[in-house]
Design a protein around this motif. Structure first.
Motif, PDB file in Angstrom:
ATOM      1  N   LEU A  88      -9.740  -6.925  -1.164  1.00  0.00           N
ATOM      2  CA  LEU A  88     -10.076  -6.104   0.086  1.00  0.00           C
ATOM      3  C   LEU A  88     -11.621  -5.570   0.105  1.00  0.00           C
ATOM      4  O   LEU A  88     -11.989  -4.732   0.968  1.00  0.00           O
ATOM      5  CB  LEU A  88      -9.152  -5.221   0.244  1.00  0.00           C
ATOM      6  N   SER A 139      -0.843  -1.309   6.842  1.00  0.00           N
ATOM      7  CA  SER A 139      -1.534  -2.436   6.290  1.00  0.00           C
ATOM      8  C   SER A 139      -2.102  -3.377   7.280  1.00  0.00           C
ATOM      9  O   SER A 139      -3.150  -3.931   7.096  1.00  0.00           O
ATOM     10  CB  SER A 139      -0.293  -3.374   5.550  1.00  0.00           C
ATOM     11  N   ALA A 142      -5.172  -1.587   7.915  1.00  0.00           N
ATOM     12  CA  ALA A 142      -6.231  -1.834   7.038  1.00  0.00           C
ATOM     13  C   ALA A 142      -6.855  -3.187   6.877  1.00  0.00           C
ATOM     14  O   ALA A 142      -7.938  -3.432   6.643  1.00  0.00           O
ATOM     15  CB  ALA A 142      -5.567  -1.627   5.540  1.00  0.00           C
ATOM     16  N   THR A 146     -10.597  -4.124   7.107  1.00  0.00           N
ATOM     17  CA  THR A 146     -11.207  -4.990   6.272  1.00  0.00           C
ATOM     18  C   THR A 146     -11.880  -6.127   6.711  1.00  0.00           C
ATOM     19  O   THR A 146     -12.813  -6.458   6.347  1.00  0.00           O
ATOM     20  CB  THR A 146      -9.972  -5.534   5.296  1.00  0.00           C
ATOM     21  N   VAL A 163     -14.045   3.319   6.740  1.00  0.00           N
ATOM     22  CA  VAL A 163     -13.042   2.052   6.549  1.00  0.00           C
ATOM     23  C   VAL A 163     -12.431   2.159   4.952  1.00  0.00           C
ATOM     24  O   VAL A 163     -11.410   2.165   4.716  1.00  0.00           O
ATOM     25  CB  VAL A 163     -13.890   0.706   6.627  1.00  0.00           C
ATOM     26  N   ARG A 164     -13.455   2.514   4.205  1.00  0.00           N
ATOM     27  CA  ARG A 164     -13.095   2.793   2.737  1.00  0.00           C
ATOM     28  C   ARG A 164     -12.014   3.696   2.638  1.00  0.00           C
ATOM     29  O   ARG A 164     -11.068   3.527   1.883  1.00  0.00           O
ATOM     30  CB  ARG A 164     -14.117   3.149   1.870  1.00  0.00           C
ATOM     31  N   VAL A 167      -8.702   2.110   3.802  1.00  0.00           N
ATOM     32  CA  VAL A 167      -8.012   1.014   3.175  1.00  0.00           C
ATOM     33  C   VAL A 167      -7.432   1.539   1.606  1.00  0.00           C
ATOM     34  O   VAL A 167      -6.573   1.346   1.363  1.00  0.00           O
ATOM     35  CB  VAL A 167      -9.062  -0.014   3.061  1.00  0.00           C
ATOM     36  N   SER A 170      -4.475   3.574   2.138  1.00  0.00           N
ATOM     37  CA  SER A 170      -3.036   2.561   2.423  1.00  0.00           C
ATOM     38  C   SER A 170      -2.718   1.948   1.083  1.00  0.00           C
ATOM     39  O   SER A 170      -1.490   1.923   0.792  1.00  0.00           O
ATOM     40  CB  SER A 170      -3.225   1.633   3.576  1.00  0.00           C
TER      41      SER A 170
END
Length: 194
Positions: A88, A139, A142, A146, A163-164, A167, A170
């Motif tokens: 990811l 997911s 995420a 990603t 975004v980090r 992700v 999750s």
């Protein structure tokens, strides 16, 4: 959440290797094959790559969590976290089959006198259904984030912080579910929060 699985992932945000990010899907294949081979070796009693059925039997009939299975499940969770984090784009460190201090999974103490319920393991799979449904939604989001992160890293060599957080959140969410219904190290129902 003291009795939950805790996950530590140190994300590499800047100075990313654009070449390895571009070819990440190909580079991850050897470690993926390694993880699959371990899961096939221990096929009976598996919940993905974790051993579950013998734990249920030991908890129900003996009231004890086998230490050797706990060690295996813990090692597999950490290996899976290193693999997922690499896949990811959270890090450029190739996922080692040995421990890495940047990726850790902390399990609740199941050996130190804190007893787990003898009968809850039988029903945890049913109780986990709402958690899994929410996890699938997390997911999917995420995965979209990603793809955005992949493009962002290719053009700027930086992983976007917004975004980090989602992700990594999750991944932590799924680890709490695995701790509850997969490797059965806690009886505390996980939160739906990322």
């Amino acid at each position: 959440m003291a009795n939950q699985v805790e996950t530590i992932i140190n994300v590499q945000s800047e100075n990313r290797n654009r070449v390895t990010v571009f070819f990440r899907g190909i580079l991850v294949v050897p470690v993926f094959i390694y993880v699959i081979s371990l899961s096939q070796m221990a096929h009976w009693g598996m919940s993905s790559t974790m051993i579950t059925l013998p734990v249920i039997l030991a908890l129900v009939f003996r009231g004890v969590y086998p230490s050797y299975i706990l060690t295996f499940n813990h090692a597999m969770m950490e290996l899976s976290i290193r693999l997922i984090s690499y896949l990811l784009f959270l890090t450029d460190d190739y996922p080692s089959i040995e421990r890495n201090p940047n990726f850790a999974v902390l399990l609740p103490d199941v050996q130190g006198g804190r007893a787990l319920s003898r009968w809850k393991p039988i029903f945890k799979f049913i109780f986990a259904i709402p958690l899994v449904i929410v996890g699938i939604i997390y997911s999917a989001i995420a995965a979209l984030f990603t793809v955005f992160a992949w493009l962002h890293i290719l053009f700027t060599a930086k992983y976007p912080k917004s975004v980090r957080n989602f992700v990594v959140g999750s991944i932590k969410y799924w680890n709490r579910i695995i701790g509850y219904a997969g490797i059965l190290v806690t009886d505390e129902y996980p939160s739906f929060k990322i």
